[in-house]
Design a protein around this motif. Structure first.
Motif, PDB file in Angstrom:
ATOM      1  N   ILE A  88     -15.429 -33.934 -39.979  1.00 58.81           N
ATOM      2  CA  ILE A  88     -16.495 -34.646 -39.291  1.00 58.81           C
ATOM      3  C   ILE A  88     -17.814 -34.173 -39.882  1.00 58.81           C
ATOM      4  CG2 ILE A  88     -15.205 -35.016 -37.160  1.00 58.81           C
ATOM      5  CD1 ILE A  88     -16.912 -32.708 -35.941  1.00 58.81           C
ATOM      6  N   HIS A  89     -18.794 -35.037 -39.840  1.00 55.20           N
ATOM      7  CA  HIS A  89     -20.096 -34.718 -40.415  1.00 55.20           C
ATOM      8  C   HIS A  89     -21.088 -34.451 -39.281  1.00 55.20           C
ATOM      9  CE1 HIS A  89     -18.557 -35.883 -44.315  1.00 55.20           C
ATOM     10  NE2 HIS A  89     -17.954 -36.866 -43.669  1.00 55.20           N
ATOM     11  N   VAL A  90     -21.738 -33.300 -39.355  1.00 55.32           N
ATOM     12  CA  VAL A  90     -22.683 -32.882 -38.324  1.00 55.32           C
ATOM     13  C   VAL A  90     -24.090 -32.978 -38.899  1.00 55.32           C
ATOM     14  CG1 VAL A  90     -23.336 -31.022 -36.757  1.00 55.32           C
ATOM     15  CG2 VAL A  90     -20.933 -31.312 -37.414  1.00 55.32           C
ATOM     16  N   PRO A  91     -24.867 -33.951 -38.457  1.00 53.34           N
ATOM     17  CA  PRO A  91     -26.198 -34.140 -39.040  1.00 53.34           C
ATOM     18  C   PRO A  91     -27.216 -33.086 -38.608  1.00 53.34           C
ATOM     19  CG  PRO A  91     -25.823 -35.742 -37.306  1.00 53.34           C
ATOM     20  CD  PRO A  91     -24.536 -34.990 -37.493  1.00 53.34           C
ATOM     21  N   ASP A  92     -27.045 -32.530 -37.416  1.00 47.28           N
ATOM     22  CA  ASP A  92     -27.985 -31.512 -36.929  1.00 47.28           C
ATOM     23  C   ASP A  92     -27.639 -30.171 -37.551  1.00 47.28           C
ATOM     24  OD1 ASP A  92     -29.288 -33.379 -35.255  1.00 47.28           O
ATOM     25  OD2 ASP A  92     -27.727 -33.096 -33.733  1.00 47.28           O
ATOM     26  N   LYS A  93     -28.565 -29.591 -38.277  1.00 47.30           N
ATOM     27  CA  LYS A  93     -28.323 -28.346 -39.002  1.00 47.30           C
ATOM     28  C   LYS A  93     -28.127 -27.165 -38.046  1.00 47.30           C
ATOM     29  CE  LYS A  93     -28.655 -30.299 -42.926  1.00 47.30           C
ATOM     30  NZ  LYS A  93     -27.414 -30.902 -43.320  1.00 47.30           N
ATOM     31  N   GLY A  94     -27.389 -26.190 -38.533  1.00 47.32           N
ATOM     32  CA  GLY A  94     -27.207 -24.943 -37.807  1.00 47.32           C
ATOM     33  C   GLY A  94     -25.752 -24.684 -37.458  1.00 47.32           C
ATOM     34  N   TYR A  95     -25.406 -23.410 -37.504  1.00 56.51           N
ATOM     35  CA  TYR A  95     -24.041 -22.958 -37.227  1.00 56.51           C
ATOM     36  C   TYR A  95     -23.601 -23.345 -35.817  1.00 56.51           C
ATOM     37  CZ  TYR A  95     -20.162 -19.600 -36.969  1.00 56.51           C
ATOM     38  OH  TYR A  95     -18.928 -19.015 -36.848  1.00 56.51           O
ATOM     39  N   GLY A  96     -24.475 -23.151 -34.859  1.00 58.82           N
ATOM     40  CA  GLY A  96     -24.152 -23.492 -33.476  1.00 58.82           C
ATOM     41  C   GLY A  96     -23.878 -24.974 -33.306  1.00 58.82           C
ATOM     42  N   ASN A  97     -24.657 -25.807 -33.977  1.00 62.71           N
ATOM     43  CA  ASN A  97     -24.423 -27.251 -33.909  1.00 62.71           C
ATOM     44  C   ASN A  97     -23.079 -27.614 -34.519  1.00 62.71           C
ATOM     45  OD1 ASN A  97     -26.783 -28.074 -32.578  1.00 62.71           O
ATOM     46  ND2 ASN A  97     -27.944 -27.933 -34.474  1.00 62.71           N
ATOM     47  N   ALA A  98     -22.728 -26.970 -35.622  1.00 65.21           N
ATOM     48  CA  ALA A  98     -21.439 -27.242 -36.253  1.00 65.21           C
ATOM     49  C   ALA A  98     -20.289 -26.828 -35.334  1.00 65.21           C
ATOM     50  CB  ALA A  98     -21.337 -26.521 -37.599  1.00 65.21           C
ATOM     51  N   LEU A  99     -20.412 -25.676 -34.685  1.00 66.54           N
ATOM     52  CA  LEU A  99     -19.374 -25.227 -33.752  1.00 66.54           C
ATOM     53  C   LEU A  99     -19.257 -26.167 -32.561  1.00 66.54           C
ATOM     54  CD1 LEU A  99     -19.905 -21.367 -33.579  1.00 66.54           C
ATOM     55  CD2 LEU A  99     -17.945 -22.572 -34.532  1.00 66.54           C
ATOM     56  N   ARG A 100     -20.366 -26.454 -31.929  1.00 64.17           N
ATOM     57  CA  ARG A 100     -20.371 -27.289 -30.730  1.00 64.17           C
ATOM     58  C   ARG A 100     -19.816 -28.689 -31.037  1.00 64.17           C
ATOM     59  NH1 ARG A 100     -24.995 -26.228 -29.085  1.00 64.17           N
ATOM     60  NH2 ARG A 100     -26.151 -27.723 -30.329  1.00 64.17           N
TER      61      ARG A 100
END
Length: 96
Positions: A53-65
């Motif tokens: 999946i592609h996570v447009p909002d940067k940051g490790y926490g955003n990728a995890l969530r």
């Protein structure tokens, strides 16, 4: 599995996770939550059998969530794509 430019290690991480699921007869998915990789990580993950999946909002926490929110399973085990966790040895986290 959060990921940002982990082409050197993501393949081995996915293979360890696949082996764990197979050898322990666990029906599960391997989900890569990509945070904008430009080094080929996405293609490697897809070719290794992971759902990306592609996570447009940067940051490790955003990728995890975002990864947790998009996981199909009842339970989620997180492991980084840099091979800092041995994704083959997950049995202490699994209770059938």
């Amino acid at each position: 599995m959060p990921c940002l430019n982990e082409a050197e290690t993501i393949g081995v991480c996915i293979e360890k996770a696949k082996r764990f699921l197979l050898e322990n007869k666990i029906d599960g998915e391997i989900l890569v939550s990509d945070n904008g990789s430009t080094d080929g990580s996405i293609a490697i993950a897809e070719n290794a059998g992971a759902r990306v999946i592609h996570v447009p909002d940067k940051g490790y926490g955003n990728a995890l969530r975002t990864g947790c929110e998009n996981a199909y399973g009842k339970y989620v085990i997180m492991g980084d794509a840099d091979d800092s966790y041995d994704l083959f040895h997950l049995m202490p986290f699994w209770k059938s």
